[in-house]
Design a protein around this motif. Structure first.
Motif, PDB file in Angstrom:
ATOM      1  N   THR A 132       2.313   8.898  12.846  1.00  0.00           N
ATOM      2  CA  THR A 132       3.646   8.360  12.976  1.00  0.00           C
ATOM      3  C   THR A 132       3.149   6.985  13.574  1.00  0.00           C
ATOM      4  OG1 THR A 132       3.874   9.538  14.990  1.00  0.00           O
ATOM      5  CG2 THR A 132       4.937  10.192  12.768  1.00  0.00           C
ATOM      6  N   ARG A 133       2.195   6.953  14.349  1.00  0.00           N
ATOM      7  CA  ARG A 133       1.984   5.590  15.261  1.00  0.00           C
ATOM      8  C   ARG A 133       0.950   4.718  14.597  1.00  0.00           C
ATOM      9  NH1 ARG A 133       3.976   6.145  20.457  1.00  0.00           N
ATOM     10  NH2 ARG A 133       5.593   7.807  20.101  1.00  0.00           N
ATOM     11  N   MET A 134       0.254   5.140  13.491  1.00  0.00           N
ATOM     12  CA  MET A 134      -0.582   4.447  12.486  1.00  0.00           C
ATOM     13  C   MET A 134       0.040   3.334  11.863  1.00  0.00           C
ATOM     14  SD  MET A 134      -3.503   7.082  11.631  1.00  0.00           S
ATOM     15  CE  MET A 134      -4.540   6.074  10.834  1.00  0.00           C
ATOM     16  N   TYR A 135       1.199   3.557  11.338  1.00  0.00           N
ATOM     17  CA  TYR A 135       1.716   2.611  10.307  1.00  0.00           C
ATOM     18  C   TYR A 135       2.882   1.985  10.963  1.00  0.00           C
ATOM     19  CZ  TYR A 135      -0.460   6.205   7.868  1.00  0.00           C
ATOM     20  OH  TYR A 135      -1.667   6.801   7.236  1.00  0.00           O
ATOM     21  N   ARG A 136       2.923   0.740  10.838  1.00  0.00           N
ATOM     22  CA  ARG A 136       4.027  -0.085  11.509  1.00  0.00           C
ATOM     23  C   ARG A 136       5.369   0.256  11.088  1.00  0.00           C
ATOM     24  NH1 ARG A 136       0.826  -6.031  11.957  1.00  0.00           N
ATOM     25  NH2 ARG A 136      -0.838  -5.412  13.109  1.00  0.00           N
ATOM     26  N   SER A 137       5.623   0.344   9.567  1.00  0.00           N
ATOM     27  CA  SER A 137       6.861   0.415   9.018  1.00  0.00           C
ATOM     28  C   SER A 137       6.902   1.941   8.931  1.00  0.00           C
ATOM     29  CB  SER A 137       6.924  -0.459   7.669  1.00  0.00           C
ATOM     30  OG  SER A 137       8.046  -0.054   6.972  1.00  0.00           O
ATOM     31  N   GLU A 138       8.281   2.324   8.954  1.00  0.00           N
ATOM     32  CA  GLU A 138       8.501   3.655   8.568  1.00  0.00           C
ATOM     33  C   GLU A 138       8.391   4.052   6.870  1.00  0.00           C
ATOM     34  OE1 GLU A 138      12.515   4.597   9.898  1.00  0.00           O
ATOM     35  OE2 GLU A 138      12.085   4.351  12.172  1.00  0.00           O
ATOM     36  N   LEU A 139       8.626   2.813   6.247  1.00  0.00           N
ATOM     37  CA  LEU A 139       8.531   3.062   4.888  1.00  0.00           C
ATOM     38  C   LEU A 139       7.184   2.887   4.197  1.00  0.00           C
ATOM     39  CD1 LEU A 139      11.691   0.866   3.749  1.00  0.00           C
ATOM     40  CD2 LEU A 139      11.394   3.445   4.270  1.00  0.00           C
ATOM     41  N   VAL A 140       6.361   3.980   4.026  1.00  0.00           N
ATOM     42  CA  VAL A 140       4.995   3.851   3.460  1.00  0.00           C
ATOM     43  C   VAL A 140       5.103   4.118   1.949  1.00  0.00           C
ATOM     44  CG1 VAL A 140       2.889   4.850   3.857  1.00  0.00           C
ATOM     45  CG2 VAL A 140       4.352   4.508   5.795  1.00  0.00           C
ATOM     46  N   THR A 141       4.746   2.825   1.468  1.00  0.00           N
ATOM     47  CA  THR A 141       4.724   2.992  -0.326  1.00  0.00           C
ATOM     48  C   THR A 141       3.581   2.992  -0.609  1.00  0.00           C
ATOM     49  OG1 THR A 141       4.809   0.466  -0.149  1.00  0.00           O
ATOM     50  CG2 THR A 141       6.961   1.492  -0.098  1.00  0.00           C
ATOM     51  N   GLU A 142       2.384   2.994  -0.321  1.00  0.00           N
ATOM     52  CA  GLU A 142       1.030   3.069  -0.840  1.00  0.00           C
ATOM     53  C   GLU A 142       0.632   4.374  -1.449  1.00  0.00           C
ATOM     54  OE1 GLU A 142       1.375   1.849   2.216  1.00  0.00           O
ATOM     55  OE2 GLU A 142       1.276  -0.200   2.196  1.00  0.00           O
ATOM     56  N   LEU A 143      -0.091   4.433  -2.457  1.00  0.00           N
ATOM     57  CA  LEU A 143      -0.566   5.696  -2.751  1.00  0.00           C
ATOM     58  C   LEU A 143      -1.348   6.111  -1.890  1.00  0.00           C
ATOM     59  CD1 LEU A 143      -0.428   7.913  -4.989  1.00  0.00           C
ATOM     60  CD2 LEU A 143      -1.906   6.708  -6.538  1.00  0.00           C
ATOM     61  N   HIS A 144      -2.381   5.140  -1.428  1.00  0.00           N
ATOM     62  CA  HIS A 144      -3.385   5.623  -0.442  1.00  0.00           C
ATOM     63  C   HIS A 144      -3.089   5.379   1.070  1.00  0.00           C
ATOM     64  CE1 HIS A 144      -6.136   6.254  -3.936  1.00  0.00           C
ATOM     65  NE2 HIS A 144      -5.530   5.355  -4.371  1.00  0.00           N
ATOM     66  N   MET A 145      -3.464   6.142   2.013  1.00  0.00           N
ATOM     67  CA  MET A 145      -3.131   5.879   3.429  1.00  0.00           C
ATOM     68  C   MET A 145      -4.618   6.167   4.040  1.00  0.00           C
ATOM     69  SD  MET A 145       0.567   7.619   3.496  1.00  0.00           S
ATOM     70  CE  MET A 145       0.536   7.456   5.200  1.00  0.00           C
ATOM     71  N   GLN A 146      -4.686   5.629   5.156  1.00  0.00           N
ATOM     72  CA  GLN A 146      -5.738   5.759   6.112  1.00  0.00           C
ATOM     73  C   GLN A 146      -5.472   7.278   6.871  1.00  0.00           C
ATOM     74  OE1 GLN A 146      -8.757   4.528   6.395  1.00  0.00           O
ATOM     75  NE2 GLN A 146      -8.306   2.624   5.107  1.00  0.00           N
ATOM     76  N   SER A 147      -6.524   7.916   6.912  1.00  0.00           N
ATOM     77  CA  SER A 147      -6.665   9.185   7.814  1.00  0.00           C
ATOM     78  C   SER A 147      -6.767   8.974   9.249  1.00  0.00           C
ATOM     79  CB  SER A 147      -7.774  10.148   7.296  1.00  0.00           C
ATOM     80  OG  SER A 147      -7.761  11.224   8.132  1.00  0.00           O
ATOM     81  N   ILE A 148      -6.348  10.068   9.997  1.00  0.00           N
ATOM     82  CA  ILE A 148      -6.459   9.703  11.469  1.00  0.00           C
ATOM     83  C   ILE A 148      -7.874   9.876  11.677  1.00  0.00           C
ATOM     84  CG2 ILE A 148      -3.999  10.859  11.817  1.00  0.00           C
ATOM     85  CD1 ILE A 148      -5.522  13.333  12.612  1.00  0.00           C
ATOM     86  N   PHE A 149      -8.561  10.363  11.018  1.00  0.00           N
ATOM     87  CA  PHE A 149     -10.291  10.184  11.194  1.00  0.00           C
ATOM     88  C   PHE A 149     -11.100   9.050  10.929  1.00  0.00           C
ATOM     89  CE2 PHE A 149      -9.609  14.988  10.101  1.00  0.00           C
ATOM     90  CZ  PHE A 149      -9.745  15.296  11.308  1.00  0.00           C
ATOM     91  N   THR A 150     -10.044   8.172  10.530  1.00  0.00           N
ATOM     92  CA  THR A 150     -10.757   6.690  10.220  1.00  0.00           C
ATOM     93  C   THR A 150     -11.636   6.022  11.207  1.00  0.00           C
ATOM     94  OG1 THR A 150      -8.934   6.149   8.541  1.00  0.00           O
ATOM     95  CG2 THR A 150     -10.086   4.302   9.328  1.00  0.00           C
ATOM     96  N   ASP A 151     -11.111   6.158  12.576  1.00  0.00           N
ATOM     97  CA  ASP A 151     -11.754   5.572  13.515  1.00  0.00           C
ATOM     98  C   ASP A 151     -12.251   6.527  14.454  1.00  0.00           C
ATOM     99  OD1 ASP A 151     -10.769   2.878  12.917  1.00  0.00           O
ATOM    100  OD2 ASP A 151      -8.915   3.365  13.890  1.00  0.00           O
ATOM    101  N   MET A 152     -12.741   7.665  13.986  1.00  0.00           N
ATOM    102  CA  MET A 152     -13.648   8.807  14.731  1.00  0.00           C
ATOM    103  C   MET A 152     -14.867   7.992  15.183  1.00  0.00           C
ATOM    104  SD  MET A 152     -13.677  11.839  15.694  1.00  0.00           S
ATOM    105  CE  MET A 152     -12.638  13.130  14.607  1.00  0.00           C
TER     106      MET A 152
END
Length: 1396
Positions: A132-152
């Motif tokens: 919920t803190r990774m995306y600036r907008s509440e409306l996420v319209t992309e078919l692809h999103m970054q995982s929480i492990f992106t910056d691991m």
């Protein structure tokens, strides 16, 4: 109808289709060394479900994290069913450490996802951003999103705030046996470790932003003695390990205290309070186990402990006691009493006879358990611990491993068969195939980043190479080579089986408390458990379950339910007795479109012939117990029939009336590649199961017919119903499910971008490209089946819309309800007997032509729905493959269904051209536009000709169709057919347009013979008007419309018109094209015009002179208004000029003279084109074209003086010029007709003089004025007169010559001329002066130019040097006078004598 759900579940494997999952490895090295004799723990797995994973509007909807541990590594994968997560997999490796059982825990806070990991030497805390803190907008319209492990990779995992070593003082050097971890309300990370010495060690990491250090707390039995005086647990005698050694740990935070539950080796459950550091509860679990003698003396090793908390039941504890042959689950409820005391209340005891428990999960109502049996097969069951009076575990049908042997039909290629099995989306993971390939190659090279197709090629190459290398002989029979193929492919297949078995090893089980989603965590992949439909449940159930059931949700009638269950048992007997060969024959019959009833009879014959186990007798005995088999079969068939009258709406917004947030969330629901794979594989398994069900039911029905009255209580009426109704319905269902099974496993083809663009253009022509089903899409699955392609690009949107139209208020994503609805609706969309046609539309939109052809082939013989639409789709496939004639035939076959089928009605409904046209004509119009777009004019002609026969009475449609026929005949060069189509067109304006096009095109192709020879019945004037307007409006040199019009009139013997055309052409050429080429054309035009007029009688040999200035009448122009639409001031009066033959001849001579000038002096071409006759004469003389100049002068009655003067001047120049001028003169001399007599010594000057002399002879003039002009020219330039010229002029006009000499002061020449002239008069040389009779008494009177002679004498007298000459002249005159006097006297005497 909505399908009935049973209590059982079925496993659906979401295989990955990449050669290797892209794991990022992160190594954590705290500088420790491996302890001696450290324990090895079995691999394990678990999962974490986000708290809002069941909420539709959440970013974390249907999202979870699962992990697996193996030795020193943990693999973490974040998965979502709604969106594809990028960078979602990471592998953590802890150097010289071993991850403990229960050593991974994941919890979420408002801003972070916290991962706690325990190893035998260290503890770790990972802080990752919450989705919920990774995306600036509440409306996420992309078919692809970054995982929480992106910056691991950016985390400092060795930092003391995130990692800590377990202090050695906290225990012995032995490793902890198990662990549990949790996050407190204050942010502390607690790690509970089972101390090898007994008790529990709690390691605490303070919050990351605090300054505190690691703290260690030990919970031991001494604490129990201090708190609970007098209560002493019984130690296990003779054991080296302590009795309170914790085997399984679980933690729950209640009322700001952490309660640690420990199930110990002495079969006791202890509950510790972290705040109090005391054991608050201890209970002997053997008290809940009946007949537990002997168990107390045996220490427990496989005991497990799980907790579950809900608002209704509170905190429940489930303990599994691993007792050989008598495993037991005990569910207890924690009850709080006064004074901070707690007790356990027994809820249920559940028994299991399975050998080895791998994992189990406790929910608020159920216990889910995972075992491995003696044959190493996975067993999953679940049971409700509250409402299960019969203690009956519910079944979960796990996917069996792939068949150990592949059946290869005699008519099939072994390689193709094995490849089809290996690369089916249902059987093997890509990683298993890759590992088998590496072993088979015996190579060390690593295979990575291979696509599915590339992997298939590598496997084929490896096996074939191995086969070739083992061959020692050069010649084989076909059968021997086939056996070799089978041997090597089966060897590779066995390797794949082994690795697939490893990949399929079960590690854990997870149930989401928010959505109810159940996942089976295997070593190589995650599978999902879906609710089983009732029919599938009955067919798949184990015999012991089937015998114990008394009712089924398929029907409410208990009698029918009993018959259904009895019938199912018969089906199971039939299924078990069908051999692999017979099953293959049945499958082949369906594939080759043979009648399923006949194939079932053949299978039944085989069963009867090979019934060594008396299966048929058992079936017959059971059938006799079925009271109403027709009703039972009808219920089963109705339940399996997916036909529905309600069509899924294809248009309109998703979930109309809902907010934007809801619509966006719905647009993503179940849209990830994992969800696509799971849903479509569920449909595939349903189809496979029900295809077998229908096969066995069909065999059983045939058996019923064979038994007849022996098993039928109702007799003939029921047999008739069976034969006429139930068997055809069963056969139809079998074919339908075979089709669903086929498309579910049929892989989609990759399509080049240019093919996609061309297909999109064709759909645009058909006006289908905007419909949702026709929108091409792409998937993360590679490869994907055609059903997955359909689900992703079209079906998911339709399904979700349908679901939320029915339940608009619900935003909770309950797994069992949602996934069952999605699977059922997808199967209905695929069901061929339903009116919807979205699936073939999707295949067409995505260029899956081969798959679409196969689909239409499979449904052809038995499906009576959308027949015309299928023919239309097949035609599209033929078009794409270049088979135009086949496509045309299919288009024609589809036309009969245009007004009956929804797809074809939609195809014709968007026609804008003519709403009054019939649907069939609109259909033809669309298809014709498509064929035109593809570029198949022959087919357009054929189809348009067919359409014309159906357009009787519709003039506008007929006109449009005839215009199409004309256009394409013309394009193909079928000129006669094009003309015929033109004449058939009933619309006059269209006919004129076609006629105009015919003229233009044939002119451009230079096919003028055809154009001229057409009869043009009733179109003659129109043709002439068209050609005239084209001729007058276009460039003269690039288009030959005047010649065409000339030929047109000549062919019709209209010579005057032909002459008029060519004369007009010549006029325009002279005015517009003033070049040598234009002059040449003009000459030819005038010649042609002359020829035309000479071919007709003289009295008619005239033409009307065309109007100059190109002010021609426009066809169709108003006779009263001008081009601006205004009335002219007064009518324009035009004067008509008549040209006769002689006028044309004069124009021809003028034009030819211009051409001659342009040919000999090109720079003069532009000037000559507009020069008048007089001007042109001067130009010709200047150029030296004297012959032409003379002809022009005579034609136009011009004076010849300029010609003679010009030629004289050129002679003078040659006389005075040098060799260069001599050489240049030959050019213009050659253009004139020179004298025949010539000598080698003759120069250009000689020829010029000779030419001048010939002209003077040829063109005599009165009084010799031509000579005079020439002599004057010569004398004016001081050129001596040639003797021939003097002689010639003396003979013509000697007095004039004398005057010329005097004018130029040539006194001597004048004196000589006078002397000679006087002698001539006197009779001496009179013939040289043109004097016929000299002076005599009888001759006419003679005269002398006394004035000129007097002038000569005066001049000679005044000139002192000429006195002698003066005397001669004077003497000669005296002589003349004497002679005159003598002659006069004689004449007088003679006269007087005669008078007398």
């Amino acid at each position: 109808m909505a399908a009935a759900l049973e209590r059982s579940f079925i496993e659906i494997c979401g295989f990955e289709r990449e050669a290797e999952r892209r794991l990022r490895e992160v190594t954590v090295n705290l500088g420790v060394s491996a302890p001696p004799g450290s324990l090895k723990f079995p691999d394990s797995a678990g999962a974490f479900h986000y708290e809002e994973s069941g909420k539709l509007l959440s970013v974390t909807s249907n999202r979870f994290i699962y992990w697996s541990t193996s030795g020193d590594s943990v693999v973490l994968v974040e998965q979502s069913l709604d969106t594809n997560l990028l960078n979602n997999a990471v592998k953590l490796r802890f150097t010289h450490c071993t991850v403990l059982p229960g050593g991974v825990t994941i919890q979420e806070t408002l801003s972070n996802v916290v991962i706690l990991i325990s190893t035998n030497q260290s503890v770790h805390r990972l802080l990752l951003p919450h989705p919920t803190r990774m995306y600036r907008s509440e409306l996420v319209t992309e078919l692809h999103m970054q995982s929480i492990f992106t910056d691991m990779g950016k985390l400092s995992l060795q930092d003391p705030a995130y990692s800590a070593l377990i202090p050695s003082s906290a225990g012995t050097s032995a490793s902890p046996g198990t662990s549990a971890a949790w996050l407190s309300y204050h942010g502390d990370a607690h790690f509970a470790l089972a101390s090898p010495a007994g008790g529990i060690t709690v390691v605490t990491l303070p919050p990351p932003d605090s300054q505190g250090g690691v703290s260690v707390l030990e919970l031991k039995r001494s604490s129990v003695m201090q708190r609970l005086s007098g209560w002493m647990p019984t130690a296990i005698r003779g054991e080296q390990s302590p009795a309170d050694l914790a085997l399984s740990l679980a933690v729950r935070e209640l009322e700001e205290d952490s309660f640690i539950f420990a199930l110990c080796q002495d079969h006791r459950l202890r509950m510790w309070s972290l705040r109090e550091q005391a054991c608050l509860l201890e209970a002997d679990m053997l008290e809940y186990m009946p007949a537990c003698k002997g168990v107390k003396r045996v220490p427990g090793h496989g005991h497990r402990l799980r907790l579950a908390f809900s608002s209704t039941t509170g905190l429940c504890v489930c303990v599994y006691l691993a007792v050989p042959q008598r495993g037991q689950f005990t569910v207890l409820q924690l009850v709080a009493t006064d004074n901070n005391r707690y007790s356990l209340e027994h809820i249920s005891s559940l028994f299991s006879t399975q050998e080895m428990l791998v994992d189990f999960t406790l929910t608020s109502s159920d216990v889910w358990a995972l075992w491995v049996d003696d044959s190493n097969s996975t067993v999953v069951k679940y049971i409700s611990f509250e409402h299960n009076t019969a203690a009956q575990w519910n079944q979960v049908f796990v996917q069996p491993p792939p068949e150990e042997e592949v059946h290869i039909g005699v008519d099939l290629d072994p390689r193709e068969t094995y490849l089809e099995v290996l690369f089916s989306p249902l059987r093997f993971t890509a990683s298993a195939i890759v590992k088998a390939l590496q072993i088979f190659r015996r190579g060390s090279e690593r295979i990575s980043d291979l696509s599915w197709e590339a992997l298939k090629k590598e496997v084929t190459l490896a096996v074939e190479s191995e086969l070739q290398s083992s061959v020692t002989e050069f010649e084989f029979s076909q059968e021997e080579y086939r056996q070799l193929q089978v041997e090597f492919w089966s060897r590779f297949y066995s390797c794949c089986l082994q690795y697939q078995e490893v990949q399929s090893s079960p590690l854990g089980l997870t149930v989401s408390q928010h959505t109810g989603m159940v996942c089976l965590l295997r070593k190589g992949f995650v599978s999902f458990l879906l609710p089983c439909f009732a029919v599938d449940h009955l067919y798949l159930s184990y015999d012991q379950y089937l015998l114990s059931e008394e009712e089924t949700p398929i029907t409410e009638d208990p009698e029918v339910a009993r018959d259904v269950l009895q019938l199912i048992q018969c089906l199971r007997l039939v299924s078990d007795s069908v051999s692999a060969e017979m099953a293959y024959e049945m499958e082949k019959a369906l594939e080759y479109l043979q009648a399923p009833e006949r194939a079932a009879e053949l299978v039944l014959e085989n069963l009867l012939c090979n019934d060594s186990d008396n299966v048929i007798v058992d079936v017959q005995n059971k059938l006799q117990d079925v009271r109403n088999p027709m009703a039972a079969m009808t219920v089963l068939l109705r339940e399996m029939d997916l036909e529905t009258d309600a069509e899924v709406a294809a248009d309109g917004p998703m979930a109309p009336g809902q907010s934007l947030n809801v619509r966006i969330s719905l647009s993503q629901l179940y849209g990830s590649s994992t969800a696509v794979s799971v849903v479509c594989q569920a449909v595939c398994h349903m189809a496979m199961t029900r295809a077998l069900f229908c096969r066995d039911l069909l065999i059983l029905q045939k058996l019923y017919l064979r038994f007849g009255d022996n098993v039928f209580l109702g007799g003939g009426a029921q047999l008739l119903q069976l034969q006429q109704d139930l068997i055809p319905r069963t056969s139809h269902l079998l074919s339908s499910y075979h089709l669903l099974k086929h498309v579910s496993q049929n892989l989609a083809s990759s399509v080049p971008i240019n093919t996609i663009d061309a297909n999109l253009q064709h759909l645009t022509v058909l006006e289908l490209s905007d419909t949702p089903t026709m929108s091409p899409g792409r998937s993360a699955l590679n490869p994907q089946t055609v059903v997955e392609l359909f689900y992703q690009t079209a079906a998911r949107r339709l399904i979700v819309s349908q679901m939320f139209l029915e339940q608009q208020s619900s935003s909770l994503l309950v797994w069992t309800n949602m996934i069952s609805s999605v699977v059922q609706l997808l199967a209905q969309l695929l069901w061929p007997s339903n009116p919807g046609f979205q699936f073939p539309e999707c295949l067409l939109a995505n260029c899956q032509y081969t798959q679409l052809q196969e689909y239409v082939r499979l449904i052809g013989p038995w499906c009576q729905v959308n027949i015309g639409s299928c023919r239309f789709m097949l035609a599209q496939c033929y078009l794409a493959n270049g088979e135009g004639q086949k496509a045309l035939r299919c288009f024609q076959e589809a036309a009969t269904e245009v007004e009956k089928e929804e797809f074809l009605m939609r195809l014709t409904g968007s026609e804008d051209e003519d709403a009054a046209a019939t649907p069939r004509l609109q259909y033809y119009s669309k298809v014709l536009r498509l064929l035109e777009d593809v570029g198949l004019p022959e087919l357009v002609i054929q189809l348009a000709t067919l359409a014309i026969t159906e357009a009787v009475g519709d003039v506008s449609s007929q006109a449009a169709l005839w215009t199409r026929v004309f256009k394409h005949h013309l394009d193909l060069g079928h000129n006669s057919e094009a003309y015929e189509a033109l004449t058939q067109n009933p619309d006059g304006s269209m006919q004129l347009d076609c006629l105009r096009q015919l003229v233009v095109v044939l002119c451009e192709r230079s096919q003028l013979q055809d154009l001229v020879n057409f009869p043009y019945v009733n179109l003659h004037d129109e043709v002439v008007s068209i050609i005239e307007s084209r001729a007058r409006g276009l460039d003269l040199l690039t288009h030959n419309y005047y010649e065409l019009l000339y030929a047109f009139h000549i062919a019709r013997h209209n010579y005057r018109k032909a002459g008029t055309v060519m004369f007009e052409f010549g006029m325009r050429l002279g005015r517009e094209v003033r070049t040598r080429l234009g002059l040449q054309k003009q000459v030819n035009c005038y010649l042609a015009a002359l020829n035309c007029l000479r071919l007709i009688r003289p009295e008619y040999a005239w033409i009307v002179q065309p109007v100059s200035g190109a002010t021609y009448e426009r066809p169709g122009a108003s006779p009263k208004r001008n081009s601006d639409g205004e009335f002219p001031a007064e009518p324009v009066k035009r004067q008509v000029d008549i040209l006769e033959l002689r006028d044309l001849e004069k124009e021809y001579i003028l034009s030819r003279s211009r051409l001659t000038l342009a040919q000999h002096h090109p720079p003069s071409a532009a000037i000559a084109g507009g020069a008048s006759a007089a001007e042109l004469l001067v130009l010709l003389v200047q150029t030296g074209l004297f012959d032409s100049a003379l002809t022009l002068s005579q034609t136009f009655s011009l004076s010849l003086t300029p010609v003679f003067e010009g030629l004289a001047f050129k002679c003078i120049k040659l006389q005075l010029g040098g060799e260069e001028s001599q050489n240049e003169a030959w050019g213009w001399l050659a253009a004139n007709q020179l004298s025949v007599v010539n000598t080698k010594e003759s120069s250009a000057a000689d020829e010029a003089w000779r030419l001048l002399a010939s002209y003077l002879d040829r063109y005599p003039s009165t009084s010799g004025q031509h000579h005079r002009y020439v002599i004057h020219k010569l004398l004016s330039h001081g050129i001596p007169l040639p003797d021939w010229l003097v002689r010639a002029y003396k003979c013509v006009d000697a007095p004039s010559m004398l005057r010329l000499f005097l004018n130029f002061d040539l006194l001597e020449a004048a004196a000589e001329l006078v002397l000679e002239y006087v002698d001539a008069v006197l009779g001496r040389g009179h013939q040289y002066f043109g004097i016929e009779r000299p002076l005599s008494a009888t001759s006419p009177p003679a005269w002398l130019p006394y004035t000129s002679i007097d002038q000569l004498l005066q001049a000679l007298n005044e000139t002192q040097t000429q006195s002698a000459l003066y005397d001669k002249v004077r003497d000669k005159l005296n002589e003349y006078h004497r002679a005159v006097e003598l002659m006069s006297r004689r004449r007088l005497t003679a006269q007087s004598w005669h008078a007398n």
